[in-house]
Design an enzyme around this catalytic site. Structure first.
Site, PDB file in Angstrom:
ATOM      1  N   HIS A 185      -6.420   5.206   0.419  1.00  0.00           N
ATOM      2  CA  HIS A 185      -6.672   6.522   1.054  1.00  0.00           C
ATOM      3  C   HIS A 185      -8.038   6.865   0.668  1.00  0.00           C
ATOM      4  O   HIS A 185      -8.496   8.105   1.024  1.00  0.00           O
ATOM      5  CB  HIS A 185      -5.607   7.437   0.724  1.00  0.00           C
ATOM      6  CG  HIS A 185      -4.348   7.398   1.787  1.00  0.00           C
ATOM      7  ND1 HIS A 185      -4.709   7.432   3.006  1.00  0.00           N
ATOM      8  CD2 HIS A 185      -3.019   7.134   1.202  1.00  0.00           C
ATOM      9  CE1 HIS A 185      -3.389   7.436   3.595  1.00  0.00           C
ATOM     10  NE2 HIS A 185      -2.379   7.072   2.571  1.00  0.00           N
ATOM     11  N   HIS A 207       0.843  -1.378  -0.099  1.00  0.00           N
ATOM     12  CA  HIS A 207       0.171   0.102   0.039  1.00  0.00           C
ATOM     13  C   HIS A 207       0.934   1.328  -0.050  1.00  0.00           C
ATOM     14  O   HIS A 207       0.460   2.415  -0.696  1.00  0.00           O
ATOM     15  CB  HIS A 207      -0.865  -0.012   1.130  1.00  0.00           C
ATOM     16  CG  HIS A 207      -0.555   0.336   2.546  1.00  0.00           C
ATOM     17  ND1 HIS A 207       0.300  -0.385   3.248  1.00  0.00           N
ATOM     18  CD2 HIS A 207      -0.390   1.693   3.307  1.00  0.00           C
ATOM     19  CE1 HIS A 207       0.610   0.206   4.606  1.00  0.00           C
ATOM     20  NE2 HIS A 207       0.112   1.382   4.288  1.00  0.00           N
ATOM     21  N   ASP A 208       2.001   1.219   0.648  1.00  0.00           N
ATOM     22  CA  ASP A 208       2.915   2.354   0.836  1.00  0.00           C
ATOM     23  C   ASP A 208       3.993   2.334  -0.172  1.00  0.00           C
ATOM     24  O   ASP A 208       4.887   3.260   0.144  1.00  0.00           O
ATOM     25  CB  ASP A 208       3.322   2.635   2.228  1.00  0.00           C
ATOM     26  CG  ASP A 208       2.031   3.717   2.936  1.00  0.00           C
ATOM     27  OD1 ASP A 208       1.283   4.127   2.176  1.00  0.00           O
ATOM     28  OD2 ASP A 208       2.355   3.621   4.182  1.00  0.00           O
ATOM     29  N   HIS A 234       1.405   9.585  -2.980  1.00  0.00           N
ATOM     30  CA  HIS A 234       2.147   8.175  -3.085  1.00  0.00           C
ATOM     31  C   HIS A 234       1.311   7.233  -3.602  1.00  0.00           C
ATOM     32  O   HIS A 234       1.661   6.192  -4.210  1.00  0.00           O
ATOM     33  CB  HIS A 234       2.745   7.988  -1.489  1.00  0.00           C
ATOM     34  CG  HIS A 234       1.615   7.780  -0.750  1.00  0.00           C
ATOM     35  ND1 HIS A 234       1.152   8.469   0.333  1.00  0.00           N
ATOM     36  CD2 HIS A 234       1.135   6.396  -0.202  1.00  0.00           C
ATOM     37  CE1 HIS A 234       0.182   8.131   1.175  1.00  0.00           C
ATOM     38  NE2 HIS A 234       0.219   6.661   0.803  1.00  0.00           N
ATOM     39  N   LYS A 270       5.844   5.363  -1.664  1.00  0.00           N
ATOM     40  CA  LYS A 270       6.587   6.383  -0.767  1.00  0.00           C
ATOM     41  C   LYS A 270       8.150   6.363  -0.947  1.00  0.00           C
ATOM     42  O   LYS A 270       8.919   7.078  -0.837  1.00  0.00           O
ATOM     43  CB  LYS A 270       6.517   5.996   0.806  1.00  0.00           C
ATOM     44  CG  LYS A 270       5.116   6.606   1.267  1.00  0.00           C
ATOM     45  CD  LYS A 270       4.869   6.463   2.802  1.00  0.00           C
ATOM     46  CE  LYS A 270       3.524   7.045   3.078  1.00  0.00           C
ATOM     47  NZ  LYS A 270       2.995   6.729   4.416  1.00  0.00           N
ATOM     48  N   ASP A 309      -4.531   0.542   8.094  1.00  0.00           N
ATOM     49  CA  ASP A 309      -3.837   1.613   7.911  1.00  0.00           C
ATOM     50  C   ASP A 309      -3.716   2.542   8.927  1.00  0.00           C
ATOM     51  O   ASP A 309      -3.028   3.105   9.639  1.00  0.00           O
ATOM     52  CB  ASP A 309      -3.529   2.025   6.436  1.00  0.00           C
ATOM     53  CG  ASP A 309      -2.827   3.363   6.318  1.00  0.00           C
ATOM     54  OD1 ASP A 309      -1.657   3.270   6.693  1.00  0.00           O
ATOM     55  OD2 ASP A 309      -2.880   3.947   5.545  1.00  0.00           O
TER      56      ASP A 309
HETATM   57 FE   LIG Z   1      -0.650   5.634   2.398  1.00  0.00          FE
END
Ligand SMILES: [Fe+2]
Length: 369
Positions: A280, A226-227, A255, A230, A308
């Site tokens: 998100h 999910h990240d 991101h 980044k 999250d």
């Molecule tokens: Fe995130």
């Protein structure tokens, strides 16, 4: 009665008795033909059922079990075994040892193109009236059985090759997920740790959502990914030891899209990729990047979003202390139907009450196992 008349009557009697016999014979023949047609129809249905199993994209184990059942039904035999080439040695089981000790046996190779990768074997034909045998020892497999086993072996070969290909693709996908998770951890230790905890919480929530094992695995992978975007956020923003200002937040909020650019080539894993891209988004439509609402948001993303948020609330950051798990729990329940999917919140409540989601006797948050 005159003799001539008597002869005529006798002759008529013989003729009607022959006609009767002919009709009887015809009836018997028709019954045999109908019986054979019914048998053929039943065999076609049996092969069709197995072909549907192949098309259903099931695992190799399910395929093998299905083929064994189908072979026993189709060929009326006591047992079926499927022997595959040893992946380490590349050697097939010795065909001379096959069927040893059996009353009767039949073997057909499993082929992919020109190469043989296994054998399907049936043992001990069951005696039956339809196969013309009543005694155990006189029951043997015939040409028809051989053709049926060939048909079954063709379907099974295709299914096993597809399953093998799918398993290789899955392995390579999981290796890619691992590499990307490692890359995120190398870039920023907090994000790496957070990613693993989110995967842990998301898997616990998925456990209470009546998902298939495959869907649950996609939830876990979506959480691990999910990240990943980044990786593309500059260090001075990602590792800033204080709250971000508005301009920095705008950069940070890119991101999901950066992640999507990295993951978009993983075509076969849409559910995990979309789950990462939409983590998100909010149930009430006030999230980003697309402002999706309710069930427009993929289920994987709705689960990851909650996991999250939970981890973000309970984790310590250099500039703030994480809140207690029970406070985070209350906050998530309060956001049911606004920020979060009500169904996911219900699963979270079950997971929180029954699993180690941070509510330990020490009050410390749970670490991923
Ligand atoms: Fe995130």
């Amino acid at each position: 009665m005159p003799t001539r008349k008597k002869k005529e009557l006798r002759s008529e009697g013989r003729s009607s008795s022959e006609t009767f016999k002919k009709i009887k014979n015809l009836e018997t023949e028709i019954a045999v033909v109908i019986g054979e047609l019914e048998q053929t129809l039943w065999r076609v249905e049996c092969l069709g059922r197995f072909a549907s199993l192949v098309a259903a994209d099931v695992s190799a184990e399910v395929l093998v079990r299905g083929a064994q059942e189908a072979a026993c039904q189709l060929l009326q035999c006591e047992s079926t075994s499927i022997l595959l080439v040893d992946p380490k040695t590349g050697v097939l089981p010795d065909p001379f040892t096959l069927g040893a000790g059996a009353r009767s046996s039949l073997q057909v190779p499993l082929r992919m193109g020109q190469s043989i990768f296994g054998i399907i074997q049936v043992l001990n034909k069951v005696p039956s009236i339809s196969s013309g045998t009543r005694h155990r020892d006189s029951a043997h497999f015939d040409e028809k059985d051989s053709r049926l086993l060939e048909e079954l072996s063709k379907s099974l070969s295709v299914g096993l090759q597809n399953a093998r290909l799918k398993s290789r693709l899955q392995k390579s996908f999981h290796e890619t997920v691992e590499v990307l998770t490692e890359a995120v951890t190398k870039k920023d230790r907090y994000t790496g740790g957070h990613t693993k905890r989110v995967a842990y919480y998301a898997s616990l929530i998925a456990k209470y959502m009546d998902l298939t094992p495959e869907q649950s695995e996609m939830v876990r992978c979506a959480a691990l990914l999910h990240d990943v975007g980044k990786i593309g956020i500059e260090d001075k923003i990602l590792k800033k030891e204080g709250p971000l200002n508005d301009a920095e937040w705008l950069v940070m909020k890119t991101h999901p899209e950066l992640g999507h650019e990295i993951l978009s080539r993983m075509d076969g894993w849409r559910s995990a990729v979309d789950g990462a891209y939409c983590h998100h988004e909010r149930w009430d439509g006030k999230g980003y990047p697309a402002g999706l609402k309710g069930e427009e948001i993929p289920l994987t993303a709705r689960i990851v979003a909650l996991a999250d948020a939970y981890d973000a609330m309970v984790s310590n950051r250099p500039y703030r202390q994480g809140i207690a798990p029970e406070v985070a729990y209350e906050e998530i329940v309060r956001q049911k139907g606004t920020q979060f999917d009500p169904r996911v919140v219900d699963a979270f409540v079950s997971a929180y009450l029954h699993e180690k989601m941070g509510k330990g006797p020490s009050g410390r948050k749970a670490e991923p196992t």
